[in-house]
Enzyme design. Structure first.
Site, PDB file in Angstrom:
ATOM      1  N   LYS A  19      33.888  40.703  40.503  1.00 11.56           N
ATOM      2  CA  LYS A  19      32.738  41.509  40.100  1.00 11.56           C
ATOM      3  C   LYS A  19      32.150  40.971  38.789  1.00 11.56           C
ATOM      4  O   LYS A  19      32.772  40.117  38.131  1.00 11.56           O
ATOM      5  CB  LYS A  19      33.178  42.973  39.984  1.00 11.56           C
ATOM      6  CG  LYS A  19      33.656  43.552  41.334  1.00 11.56           C
ATOM      7  CD  LYS A  19      34.123  44.996  41.201  1.00 11.56           C
ATOM      8  CE  LYS A  19      34.546  45.556  42.543  1.00 11.56           C
ATOM      9  NZ  LYS A  19      35.045  46.941  42.458  1.00 11.56           N
ATOM     10  N   TYR A  59      28.467  48.254  50.098  1.00  4.91           N
ATOM     11  CA  TYR A  59      29.210  49.485  49.782  1.00  4.91           C
ATOM     12  C   TYR A  59      28.665  50.692  50.550  1.00  4.91           C
ATOM     13  O   TYR A  59      28.793  51.827  50.079  1.00  4.91           O
ATOM     14  CB  TYR A  59      29.161  49.753  48.269  1.00  4.91           C
ATOM     15  CG  TYR A  59      30.187  48.959  47.472  1.00  4.91           C
ATOM     16  CD1 TYR A  59      31.543  49.012  47.801  1.00  4.91           C
ATOM     17  CD2 TYR A  59      29.813  48.180  46.383  1.00  4.91           C
ATOM     18  CE1 TYR A  59      32.490  48.292  47.065  1.00  4.91           C
ATOM     19  CE2 TYR A  59      30.763  47.457  45.637  1.00  4.91           C
ATOM     20  CZ  TYR A  59      32.100  47.522  45.996  1.00  4.91           C
ATOM     21  OH  TYR A  59      33.039  46.830  45.274  1.00  4.91           O
ATOM     22  N   ASN A 122      36.778  47.275  37.308  1.00  6.41           N
ATOM     23  CA  ASN A 122      38.062  46.834  37.887  1.00  6.41           C
ATOM     24  C   ASN A 122      38.005  45.417  38.463  1.00  6.41           C
ATOM     25  O   ASN A 122      38.789  45.033  39.315  1.00  6.41           O
ATOM     26  CB  ASN A 122      38.617  47.860  38.887  1.00  6.41           C
ATOM     27  CG  ASN A 122      37.722  48.060  40.086  1.00  6.41           C
ATOM     28  OD1 ASN A 122      36.638  47.486  40.153  1.00  6.41           O
ATOM     29  ND2 ASN A 122      38.167  48.858  41.034  1.00  6.41           N
ATOM     30  N   HIS A 125      36.942  42.909  44.101  1.00  7.09           N
ATOM     31  CA  HIS A 125      36.839  43.652  45.360  1.00  7.09           C
ATOM     32  C   HIS A 125      37.637  42.909  46.425  1.00  7.09           C
ATOM     33  O   HIS A 125      37.667  41.675  46.450  1.00  7.09           O
ATOM     34  CB  HIS A 125      35.381  43.739  45.812  1.00  7.09           C
ATOM     35  CG  HIS A 125      35.249  44.013  47.290  1.00  7.09           C
ATOM     36  ND1 HIS A 125      35.357  45.276  47.811  1.00  7.09           N
ATOM     37  CD2 HIS A 125      35.088  43.173  48.343  1.00  7.09           C
ATOM     38  CE1 HIS A 125      35.237  45.202  49.141  1.00  7.09           C
ATOM     39  NE2 HIS A 125      35.066  43.934  49.494  1.00  7.09           N
ATOM     40  N   GLU A 136      32.035  41.952  56.153  1.00  7.83           N
ATOM     41  CA  GLU A 136      31.690  41.525  54.789  1.00  7.83           C
ATOM     42  C   GLU A 136      31.512  39.999  54.708  1.00  7.83           C
ATOM     43  O   GLU A 136      30.594  39.514  54.053  1.00  7.83           O
ATOM     44  CB  GLU A 136      32.776  41.995  53.801  1.00  7.83           C
ATOM     45  CG  GLU A 136      32.722  43.515  53.580  1.00  7.83           C
ATOM     46  CD  GLU A 136      33.910  44.051  52.785  1.00  7.83           C
ATOM     47  OE1 GLU A 136      34.748  43.248  52.325  1.00  7.83           O
ATOM     48  OE2 GLU A 136      33.999  45.293  52.637  1.00  7.83           O
TER      49      GLU A 136
HETATM   50  P1  RTP Z   1      36.657  47.584  46.290  1.00  8.54           P
HETATM   51  O1  RTP Z   1      35.940  48.071  47.533  1.00  8.54           O
HETATM   52  O2  RTP Z   1      35.714  47.249  45.188  1.00  8.54           O
HETATM   53  O3  RTP Z   1      37.640  46.522  46.595  1.00  8.54           O
HETATM   54  O4  RTP Z   1      37.544  48.749  45.741  1.00  8.54           O
HETATM   55  P2  RTP Z   1      38.477  49.726  46.562  1.00  8.54           P
HETATM   56  O5  RTP Z   1      38.346  49.477  48.006  1.00  8.54           O
HETATM   57  O6  RTP Z   1      39.813  49.639  45.914  1.00  8.54           O
HETATM   58  O7  RTP Z   1      37.852  51.129  46.233  1.00  8.54           O
HETATM   59  P3  RTP Z   1      36.610  51.852  46.915  1.00  8.54           P
HETATM   60  O8  RTP Z   1      37.017  53.243  47.183  1.00  8.54           O
HETATM   61  O9  RTP Z   1      36.068  51.038  48.027  1.00  8.54           O
HETATM   62  O10 RTP Z   1      35.595  51.849  45.719  1.00  8.54           O
HETATM   63  C1  RTP Z   1      34.755  50.764  45.456  1.00  8.54           C
HETATM   64  C2  RTP Z   1      34.604  50.560  43.985  1.00  8.54           C
HETATM   65  O11 RTP Z   1      33.905  51.663  43.437  1.00  8.54           O
HETATM   66  C3  RTP Z   1      34.363  51.888  42.125  1.00  8.54           C
HETATM   67  N1  RTP Z   1      34.900  53.257  42.026  1.00  8.54           N
HETATM   68  N2  RTP Z   1      34.629  54.036  41.014  1.00  8.54           N
HETATM   69  N3  RTP Z   1      34.482  56.249  39.274  1.00  8.54           N
HETATM   70  C4  RTP Z   1      35.246  56.318  40.328  1.00  8.54           C
HETATM   71  O12 RTP Z   1      35.929  57.246  40.617  1.00  8.54           O
HETATM   72  C5  RTP Z   1      35.272  55.177  41.230  1.00  8.54           C
HETATM   73  N4  RTP Z   1      35.942  55.109  42.362  1.00  8.54           N
HETATM   74  C6  RTP Z   1      35.680  53.866  42.865  1.00  8.54           C
HETATM   75  C7  RTP Z   1      35.432  50.875  41.834  1.00  8.54           C
HETATM   76  O13 RTP Z   1      34.809  49.747  41.192  1.00  8.54           O
HETATM   77  C8  RTP Z   1      35.900  50.512  43.193  1.00  8.54           C
HETATM   78  O14 RTP Z   1      36.501  49.255  43.184  1.00  8.54           O
HETATM   79 MG    MG Z   2      36.526  49.316  49.076  1.00 12.31          MG
END
Ligand code: RTP
Ligand code: MG
Length: 394
Positions: A19, A59, A122, A125, A136
């Site tokens: 990111k 997303y 974080n 991704h 993707e």
């Molecule tokens: P990613 O898709 O980026 O790999 O992350 P992930 O699957 O672990 O988590 P996901 O639920 O898909 O969320 C995507 C990205 O959104 C941001 N996020 N912010 N503020 C919050 O509560 C929150 N929750 C998620 C994070 O950057 C997350 O990686």
């Molecule tokens: Mg995700």
């Protein structure tokens, strides 16, 4: 799907993206190194500045989340580094390597656990399922940007990698790869010019099997897929292989499956020319024969003998492929040896001609006669008695 793993066969792929914060903080190299060190293979990579719409598509499943606008804003802060990594369980393992979404919960040793603090920063991704990985990968990379290549360490990272052996002095048998930096089998394309002018020198009528009716395939015991009937208007490839041959067969087997996938208008059957059916079945069960096209067992070598008789030769070498036209006539055959690929050596070009309706069975007549003896006596000289020869040598 085709499961045979020689070193250039695709394994599971995942989409990993660094990111904007990861790019800005200069930790792209560290993240790449973790995936490389793990043993995964990089098959696509680029730095890019996606549009808002592109990120919203990426997303899309989080559209209803409260944090969605902030997430898109974060992702628009600078360029991202997009990658596709390949390897067994790449999706799941990739997620484990990234660590929990919220770095506060990410275990030490994971990328997020070691390198970041807040969930909104974080740094990386990773796809969360094979389906979303595929979507993707195709969202971020064109097909041409996704590379298929053989990694030289494949045999050291995975067990039971079948290396197509070439003249390598036994390196393949010792577990090292013989495919350093190369793509093992050529893509399925005709050689340049193949379709413009018929390749004149490769077919002669004194191959006794050419032009004959393909032997009846009904004696075959199908192990996988449906039985084939010749003369039904469909072009066919009849391919003999043997489980005892293993690596000698794999490149040809892969090529056969690729042809079958690329040309649904033709039928293909792979025939195990082994002694016992149960050995072949066991071999298949163990997953060693990872071909996905119809496969059959040739009990008592009935069909192998029938082809051999048509060829009027003492033995039918395997691997061996016969090309059968829609009327059920043998129009081309080809024997393979270790390392030769199914799609090379003219076979694929011949298939394209047959599919185009060209008659390839006998464009040239018999083999040319040996050149006439010009009748001049060649003077023989004793090398030790002749100064002329001695001068030439010394
Ligand atoms: P990613 O898709 O980026 O790999 O992350 P992930 O699957 O672990 O988590 P996901 O639920 O898909 O969320 C995507 C990205 O959104 C941001 N996020 N912010 N503020 C919050 O509560 C929150 N929750 C998620 C994070 O950057 C997350 O990686
Ligand atoms: Mg995700």
């Amino acid at each position: 799907m085709l499961q045979l793993h020689t070193s250039n066969m695709p394994r599971e792929r995942t989409y990993i993206m660094i990111k904007p914060d990861g790019v800005q903080r200069g930790i792209v190299g560290q993240i790449i190194a973790r995936f490389e060190n793990k043993g995964f293979k990089l098959v696509a990579m680029k730095l890019c500045s996606p549009t808002k719409e592109h990120l919203e598509t990426h997303y899309a499943d989080l559209k209803s989340k409260k944090f969605f606008p902030g997430l898109i804003e974060y992702m628009l802060m600078g360029p991202v580094c997009c990658m596709v990594w390949e390897g067994d369980n790449a999706v799941k393992t990739g997620r484990v390597m990234l660590g929990a979404t919220n770095p506060a919960d990410s275990a030490p040793g994971t990328i997020r656990g070691d390198l970041c603090i807040h969930v909104g920063r974080n740094i990386c991704h990773g796809s969360d399922s094979v389906e979303s990985a595929n979507a993707e990968i195709n969202l971020w990379f064109s097909e041409a940007e996704q590379n298929t290549w053989g990694h030289h360490s494949e045999g050291w990272v995975y067990e039971n990698v079948e290396e197509p052996k070439q003249e390598d002095g036994g390196a393949a048998a010792s577990g090292t790869s013989n495919t350093v930096g190369t793509t093992v089998h050529a893509p399925l394309t005709a050689y340049p010019g193949a379709n413009e002018a018929f390749n004149e020198y490769i077919t002669y009528s004194d191959d006794a099997s050419i032009g004959q009716d393909c032997p009846d395939l009904s004696s075959l015991k199908m192990v996988q897929g449906d039985a084939l009937k010749t003369g039904d208007g469909r072009v066919k490839i009849v391919f003999f292989w043997g489980k005892y041959l293993k690596w000698q067969c794999w490149p040809t087997m892969i090529g056969m499956c690729e042809i079958a996938e690329k040309h649904p208008e033709i039928d293909v059957v792979g025939i195990a020319a082994d002694k016992k059916e149960k050995d072949v079945l066991r071999f298949m069960e163990k997953g060693e024969c990872r071909a996905d096209c119809p496969l059959a067992f040739d009990m008592n070598w009935v069909l192998k003998d029938a082809f051999r008789n048509l060829m009027k030769v003492g033995a039918l070498a395997v691997p061996h492929a016969f090309l059968i036209n829609g009327e059920g006539k043998i129009v081309w055959r080809q024997a393979y040896s270790a390392g030769y690929q199914f799609a090379t050596m003219g076979f694929y070009e011949q298939l394209l001609h047959v599919l185009a309706g060209d008659d390839i069975s006998n464009p040239n007549g018999p083999n040319p006669e040996p050149e006439e003896d010009l009748g001049e006596e060649v003077e023989s000289k004793d090398v030790f008695a002749c100064q002329e020869v001695a001068d030439a040598i010394w």
